[in-house]
Structures are given as structure tokens and as C-alpha cells.
Design an enzyme around this catalytic site. Structure first.
Site, PDB file in Angstrom:
ATOM      1  N   ARG A 104       0.854  -1.179   0.000  1.00 22.74           N
ATOM      2  CA  ARG A 104       0.000   0.000   0.000  1.00 22.74           C
ATOM      3  C   ARG A 104       0.892   1.230   0.000  1.00 22.74           C
ATOM      4  NH1 ARG A 104      -4.330   1.366   4.689  1.00 22.74           N
ATOM      5  NH2 ARG A 104      -2.437   1.758   5.847  1.00 22.74           N
ATOM      6  N   THR A 108      -0.682   7.627  -1.003  1.00 24.83           N
ATOM      7  CA  THR A 108      -1.997   7.563  -1.662  1.00 24.83           C
ATOM      8  C   THR A 108      -2.901   6.493  -1.052  1.00 24.83           C
ATOM      9  OG1 THR A 108      -1.273   5.899  -3.242  1.00 24.83           O
ATOM     10  CG2 THR A 108      -0.916   8.206  -3.854  1.00 24.83           C
ATOM     11  N   ASP A 200       1.149  -2.118  12.301  1.00 17.21           N
ATOM     12  CA  ASP A 200       1.488  -2.612  10.959  1.00 17.21           C
ATOM     13  C   ASP A 200       1.754  -4.122  11.042  1.00 17.21           C
ATOM     14  OD1 ASP A 200       3.167  -3.447   8.693  1.00 17.21           O
ATOM     15  OD2 ASP A 200       3.106  -1.324   8.160  1.00 17.21           O
ATOM     16  N   ASP A 203       5.129  -5.489   9.561  1.00 22.42           N
ATOM     17  CA  ASP A 203       6.284  -5.132  10.401  1.00 22.42           C
ATOM     18  C   ASP A 203       6.318  -5.983  11.662  1.00 22.42           C
ATOM     19  OD1 ASP A 203       7.256  -3.285   8.661  1.00 22.42           O
ATOM     20  OD2 ASP A 203       6.489  -1.536   9.736  1.00 22.42           O
TER      21      ASP A 203
HETATM   22  C1  PRP Z   1      -1.009  -4.103   4.777  1.00 27.89           C
HETATM   23  C2  PRP Z   1      -1.899  -5.305   4.994  1.00 27.89           C
HETATM   24  C3  PRP Z   1      -2.802  -5.280   3.795  1.00 27.89           C
HETATM   25  C4  PRP Z   1      -2.976  -3.797   3.561  1.00 27.89           C
HETATM   26  C5  PRP Z   1      -4.303  -3.385   4.104  1.00 27.89           C
HETATM   27  O1  PRP Z   1      -0.015  -4.408   3.869  1.00 27.89           O
HETATM   28  O2  PRP Z   1      -1.190  -6.498   5.139  1.00 27.89           O
HETATM   29  O3  PRP Z   1      -2.263  -5.921   2.649  1.00 27.89           O
HETATM   30  O4  PRP Z   1      -1.932  -3.133   4.266  1.00 27.89           O
HETATM   31  O5  PRP Z   1      -4.566  -2.071   3.818  1.00 27.89           O
HETATM   32  P1  PRP Z   1      -5.700  -1.635   2.771  1.00 27.89           P
HETATM   33  O6  PRP Z   1      -6.919  -2.456   3.102  1.00 27.89           O
HETATM   34  O7  PRP Z   1      -5.884  -0.176   3.067  1.00 27.89           O
HETATM   35  O8  PRP Z   1      -5.195  -1.893   1.392  1.00 27.89           O
HETATM   36  P2  PRP Z   1       1.163  -3.367   3.529  1.00 27.89           P
HETATM   37  O9  PRP Z   1       0.802  -2.526   2.357  1.00 27.89           O
HETATM   38  O10 PRP Z   1       1.560  -2.637   4.773  1.00 27.89           O
HETATM   39  O11 PRP Z   1       2.320  -4.304   3.017  1.00 27.89           O
HETATM   40  P3  PRP Z   1       3.139  -5.436   3.789  1.00 27.89           P
HETATM   41  O12 PRP Z   1       2.213  -6.585   4.005  1.00 27.89           O
HETATM   42  O13 PRP Z   1       4.218  -5.729   2.817  1.00 27.89           O
HETATM   43  O14 PRP Z   1       3.652  -4.862   5.082  1.00 27.89           O
HETATM   44  N1  URA Z   2      -2.094  -2.298   7.260  1.00 26.65           N
HETATM   45  C1  URA Z   2      -1.633  -2.691   8.467  1.00 26.65           C
HETATM   46  O1  URA Z   2      -0.683  -3.463   8.561  1.00 26.65           O
HETATM   47  N2  URA Z   2      -2.251  -2.202   9.556  1.00 26.65           N
HETATM   48  C2  URA Z   2      -3.297  -1.377   9.492  1.00 26.65           C
HETATM   49  O2  URA Z   2      -3.834  -0.993  10.543  1.00 26.65           O
HETATM   50  C3  URA Z   2      -3.760  -0.983   8.222  1.00 26.65           C
HETATM   51  C4  URA Z   2      -3.142  -1.465   7.114  1.00 26.65           C
END
Ligand code: PRP
Ligand code: URA
Length: 209
Positions: A104, A108, A200, A203
Site C-alpha cells: 500500500r 496515496t 502494521d 512489520d
Molecule cells: C497491509 C496489509 C494489507 C494492507 C491493508 O499491507 O497487510 O495488505 O496493508 O490495507 P488496505 O486495506 O488499506 O489496502 P502493507 O501494504 O503494509 O504491506 P506489507 O504486508 O508488505 O507490510
Molecule cells: N495495514 C496494516 O498493517 N495495519 C493497518 O492498521 C492498516 C493497514
């Protein structure tokens, strides 16, 4: 309209409350995510079809039940979805695993695609898409669209936490996809994080804070 099932099992609620805590370390966080995923898989497979099977026990012949021949696949949304794969496979060990890479954009909040590798017969499978977090819904809506573009018809989505905004968006864009949610939270904050949430997820699973 799709089914939205928020988990009411006490073990799931207990475990999710535990990992929300900010002092839970990476090892424990990862372990409990895996446990919650396996319990959620149990709930999300409750309506899989069964067929009769002849069995010869050491005592006699009988008719038992086995899963109908339908093939299953688990598709995590990278990265955080990886944390749920082992838990899913502990319940459905013969499922194939595909991967969809999306992150994400922090500015944006739009999903950016970077990887897609699916089982070659994915379109014939019942697919369980997994991602711990359904926030704005951008990532899961995009991942499910990628699967549909490849001909997948039977899709379920499992997440550990969801915001109402994400649920609404998923229902609007993919009304045919059933949602299995560990806990439904209150809202999103100004940075698109789930409140109260757990921070997160990627993370916390991979220790990259
Ligand atoms: C996080 C999570 C989802 C997304 C959710 O991933 O694991 O995939 O955000 O947010 P949304 O519903 O607003 O799209 P992230 O983009 O942080 O990537 P990661 O899993 O690589 O940490
Ligand atoms: N992605 C995450 O990992 N945590 C949140 O709360 C939202 C999006």
C-alpha cells in the site's frame, strides 16, 4: 450479497486481544497469527461439501464422509498474508499456495502490484485469500480482481482485523466473495491504520519496525 462472518469463538477473540498489545514481540506475534489463522480456517471451511466413502475398519465395513473432490488453494497477499499460510495449511495440508505481492503506497494508500504466481489450475480451485488486515480494502479488492482476471470463480477472504470501511468496499466491489473476519474494529485513522488495530501487521510479523 456476500456473507460476512465475524468470529465469535472465544479462543479467537482471546488470541486477537493478546496480539494487539504493543509489547508482544515478533516471535509470539507470529506464532499467535498462525494459531488464529488455523482456527479461522476451521470456521471458513465449515460448509465444504462432503461425499460418502466406503471404509473398512479393523472391525467391519462402513460408510464415512470425506471432502468432495474440490481442489483448494491458499493465496496470501504479501507480505503480511504469509503469516497466515502455515496456520491455513495445518487444517488443509493438501491445498496449493499462490502468492500475490501488493503493498500500500503510504501517501496515496493505493495498492501497488509487484508479484503474482498462482497454481496453474487456480481457476478450478476454491481459493482462500488471506491477509491479516482489511483497512481501506484497496489491497484485498485489487488482489481478488487479479484472481478473477485469471478466471478464478470461487473465492473466500480471511482477515484477522477489519475496518468497517474495508468491509463496505469489499462488499461493493466483490459481492460474491464471502468474508471471514477475526474481529471487526471501529474505524481507520488519518493514516489509514485500523483503530484500535494492532499496528502494521507486516512489520510485526517480520520484525521490521
Ligand atoms: C497491509 C496489509 C494489507 C494492507 C491493508 O499491507 O497487510 O495488505 O496493508 O490495507 P488496505 O486495506 O488499506 O489496502 P502493507 O501494504 O503494509 O504491506 P506489507 O504486508 O508488505 O507490510
Ligand atoms: N495495514 C496494516 O498493517 N495495519 C493497518 O492498521 C492498516 C493497514
Amino acid at each position: 450479497m456476500s456473507k460476512v462472518q465475524v468470529m465469535d469463538h472465544p479462543l479467537i477473540q482471546h488470541k486477537i486481544s493478546y496480539i494487539r498489545g504493543e509489547n508482544v514481540g515478533t516471535k509470539e506475534f507470529r506464532e499467535v497469527i498462525r494459531e488464529v489463522a488455523s482456527l479461522m480456517c476451521y470456521e471458513a471451511t465449515r460448509d465444504l461439501k462432503l461425499q460418502d466413502v466406503k471404509i473398512k475398519t479393523p472391525i467391519c465395513e462402513t460408510i464415512g464422509k470425506e471432502l468432495e473432490g474440490k481442489k483448494l488453494a491458499v493465496v496470501p497477499i504479501l507480505r503480511a498474508g504469509l503469516g497466515m499460510v502455515d496456520g491455513m495449511l495445518s487444517m488443509i495440508p493438501t491445498a496449493k499456495v499462490g502468492h500475490i505481492g501488493l503493498y500500500r503506497d503510504p501517501e496515496t494508500l493505493e495498492p501497488v502490484e509487484y508479484y503474482c504466481k498462482l497454481p496453474s489450475d487456480c481457476s478450478e480451485r476454491e481459493v482462500f485469500v488471506v491477509d491479516p488486515m482489511l483497512a481501506t480494502g484497496g489491497s484485498s479488492v485489487a488482489a481478488i480482481q487479479m484472481l478473477k482476471d485469471k478466471g478464478v470463480k470461487n473465492i473466500r477472504f480471511l482477515c484477522i482485523l477489519a475496518a468497517p470501511e474495508g468491509v463496505e468496499r469489499m462488499q461493493k466491489e466483490h459481492p460474491d466473495v464471502d468474508l471471514y473476519i477475526g474481529a471487526l474494529d471501529e474505524c481507520l485513522n488519518d493514516h489509514g491504520y485500523i483503530v484500535p488495530g494492532l499496528g502494521d501487521a507486516g512489520d510485526r510479523i517480520f520484525g521490521t519496525m
